[in-house]
Design a protein around this motif. Sequence first.
Motif, PDB file in Angstrom:
ATOM      1  N   LEU A   1       0.819  -1.203   0.000  1.00 40.75           N
ATOM      2  CA  LEU A   1       0.000   0.000   0.000  1.00 40.75           C
ATOM      3  C   LEU A   1       0.859   1.262   0.000  1.00 40.75           C
ATOM      4  O   LEU A   1       0.522   2.256  -0.649  1.00 40.75           O
TER       5      LEU A   1
ATOM      6  N   LEU B   1     -13.625   0.678   6.750  1.00 38.59           N
ATOM      7  CA  LEU B   1     -12.845  -0.451   6.243  1.00 38.59           C
ATOM      8  C   LEU B   1     -12.411  -1.407   7.353  1.00 38.59           C
ATOM      9  O   LEU B   1     -12.440  -2.630   7.170  1.00 38.59           O
TER      10      LEU B   1
ATOM     11  N   VAL C   1     -12.962   6.792   6.680  1.00 37.32           N
ATOM     12  CA  VAL C   1     -12.653   5.676   5.768  1.00 37.32           C
ATOM     13  C   VAL C   1     -12.089   4.498   6.557  1.00 37.32           C
ATOM     14  O   VAL C   1     -12.475   3.340   6.345  1.00 37.32           O
ATOM     15  N   ALA C   2     -11.188   4.783   7.489  1.00 38.86           N
ATOM     16  CA  ALA C   2     -10.588   3.723   8.307  1.00 38.86           C
ATOM     17  C   ALA C   2     -11.645   3.023   9.159  1.00 38.86           C
ATOM     18  O   ALA C   2     -11.615   1.793   9.310  1.00 38.86           O
TER      19      ALA C   2
ATOM     20  N   THR D   1      -5.176   8.472   2.823  1.00 34.35           N
ATOM     21  CA  THR D   1      -4.263   7.336   2.845  1.00 34.35           C
ATOM     22  C   THR D   1      -4.918   6.130   3.511  1.00 34.35           C
ATOM     23  O   THR D   1      -5.756   6.283   4.396  1.00 34.35           O
ATOM     24  N   THR D   2      -4.540   4.948   3.045  1.00 35.79           N
ATOM     25  CA  THR D   2      -5.079   3.712   3.622  1.00 35.79           C
ATOM     26  C   THR D   2      -3.967   2.862   4.238  1.00 35.79           C
ATOM     27  O   THR D   2      -4.227   1.751   4.695  1.00 35.79           O
TER      28      THR D   2
ATOM     29  N   ILE E   1      -4.367   1.324   7.705  1.00 33.58           N
ATOM     30  CA  ILE E   1      -5.440   0.359   7.947  1.00 33.58           C
ATOM     31  C   ILE E   1      -4.902  -1.040   8.281  1.00 33.58           C
ATOM     32  O   ILE E   1      -5.344  -1.664   9.257  1.00 33.58           O
TER      33      ILE E   1
ATOM     34  N   ILE F   1      -6.978   6.788  -1.408  1.00 32.52           N
ATOM     35  CA  ILE F   1      -8.360   6.775  -1.899  1.00 32.52           C
ATOM     36  C   ILE F   1      -8.761   8.210  -2.207  1.00 32.52           C
ATOM     37  O   ILE F   1      -8.648   9.096  -1.356  1.00 32.52           O
TER      38      ILE F   1
ATOM     39  N   ALA G   1      -6.649   5.947  13.087  1.00 38.52           N
ATOM     40  CA  ALA G   1      -6.355   6.899  12.015  1.00 38.52           C
ATOM     41  C   ALA G   1      -6.110   8.297  12.566  1.00 38.52           C
ATOM     42  O   ALA G   1      -5.219   9.014  12.103  1.00 38.52           O
TER      43      ALA G   1
ATOM     44  N   GLU H   1      -9.979  10.595   6.466  1.00 46.80           N
ATOM     45  CA  GLU H   1      -9.197   9.362   6.574  1.00 46.80           C
ATOM     46  C   GLU H   1      -9.694   8.496   7.720  1.00 46.80           C
ATOM     47  O   GLU H   1      -9.745   7.264   7.610  1.00 46.80           O
TER      48      GLU H   1
END
Length: 205
Positions: A24, A192, A188-189, A40-41, A44, A32, A140, A185
């Motif tokens: 990643l 996911l 999103v975290a 950023t991912t 994760i 993303i 995150a 972020e």
Amino acid sequence: MNKRKKDTRWLASVALMMAVVILLANTPLGMIQLPVVKATTVHIPVILGAVLLGPFAGAILGGTFGICSMISNTMAPTLLSFAFSPFMSMTGISGAIKAVWISVGCRIMIGLAAGWLWILLMKLKVKFTPALAVTGFVGAMVNTVSVMGSIYLLLAVQYAQVKSVGIDAVWGLVMATVVASGIPEAIVAAVLVAVLGKVLLKLVK
């Protein structure tokens, strides 16, 4: 014998998660595109590793994330690389030490915070899905707040210089980054980690 098998399985799992972090960190999969910013991912798998394998594993994965960040900022420097690469320091050895803390130390904190928070939530008997979402969000935010907070506390003068603003404007820029980038972020975290974590926990069991 059982302990040896368990240790081998743990090491193999950490190595696998490290590979995911490195993948990643070095491909577009680590970002993303959101309507306003890129999220950023890379943190994760650090958070998931901390949940599945414990805080120590999370710290190792966070350190891997940090080293990848350091290498990236050294090999392909940007305006803020002085804060993430000891080789781009603007203030000699002291700046290099600060850069190592920001790039690696702050990322280690992601795994530690996520791992210990998960343990706490499990002791409080919080259901898996909300516990995973909270852990993802907090993990995150630890990344964003610790990195940007450290830049403000340790490198505010240099940050103001590269941004061509007065020192009194640095706090506003730091908070703008936390709000505009850190919160999306974290959301999103949360999503996911909740989705992937629930599946992975079932596989582990």
